[in-house]
Design an enzyme around this catalytic site. Structure first.
Site, PDB file in Angstrom:
ATOM      1  CB  SER A  10      57.213   9.167 -14.923  1.00 35.72           C
ATOM      2  OG  SER A  10      56.862   7.880 -15.352  1.00 35.72           O
ATOM      3  CB  THR A  11      57.180  13.694 -13.122  1.00 36.28           C
ATOM      4  OG1 THR A  11      55.792  13.695 -12.791  1.00 36.28           O
ATOM      5  CG2 THR A  11      57.359  13.381 -14.594  1.00 36.28           C
TER       6      THR A  11
END
Length: 182
Positions: A10-11
């Protein structure tokens, strides 16, 4: 039949190397990866490329269902699109495949659990932020990208790929910043 792996985090801070190694160990000839939220399919170009590439008998493999998506409808749509191309979807942990009818039922339930888990995470995060605000400790999220630097580099004629590489972010983030500025 080709096994195609999909890894997602996600990041920017996260690493998908472990996912990629596991997918290769599972026999994936092709492994595509991206750093983007699984909350929706927006911006997930690698996944779209894989689905477009799938042929009859191919298999899309992910390490966990939440790597495919955190929204039940998105997961089911992805599975449906793969099946429309005659391909299968396999989740490694827990091992579930759409090769059998029971796999569809299990994927649906797991998709609902992933979506519920995402809601719980957001709720706990929101509660934590409210608590920190009331205690005067909340300072907001950490600034990850220097918007002004992106705009300066773009104005100087530096391309999106070079900007992303220099600032350690994705091209998609560079484009978002530049589009927001216009």
């Amino acid at each position: 039949m080709t096994k195609i792996g999909y890894a997602r985090v996600s990041t920017i801070d996260q690493d998908f190397e472990i996912q990629q190694e596991r997918l290769k160990a599972e026999g994936c000839v092709i492994v595509r990866a991206e750093k983007v939220s699984g909350a929706s399919r927006d911006g997930r170009t690698e996944l779209a490329t894989i689905i477009e590439f799938l042929r009859e008998g191919d298999e899309l493999i992910v390490t966990r269902l939440d790597r495919l998506g955190r929204d039940t409808r998105d997961v089911l749509n992805i599975v449906h699109e793969c099946e429309q191309r005659g391909a299968f979807v396999t989740i490694l942990d827990p091992r579930v495949s759409t090769r059998g009818e029971m796999g569809h039922v299990i994927l649906t339930v797991l998709g609902m659990v992933a979506q519920m888990e995402r809601r719980f995470i957001k709720e706990r995060q929101r509660e934590g932020i409210e608590q920190a605000k009331s205690a005067g400790r909340y300072k907001g999220g950490k600034i990850r990208i220097d918007y002004k630097k992106i705009q300066q580099l773009a104005a100087a004629g530096v391309g999106a790929t070079a900007i992303a590489k220099q600032l350690g972010c994705s091209r998609m983030q560079v484009y978002r910043v530049l589009n927001a500025a216009n």
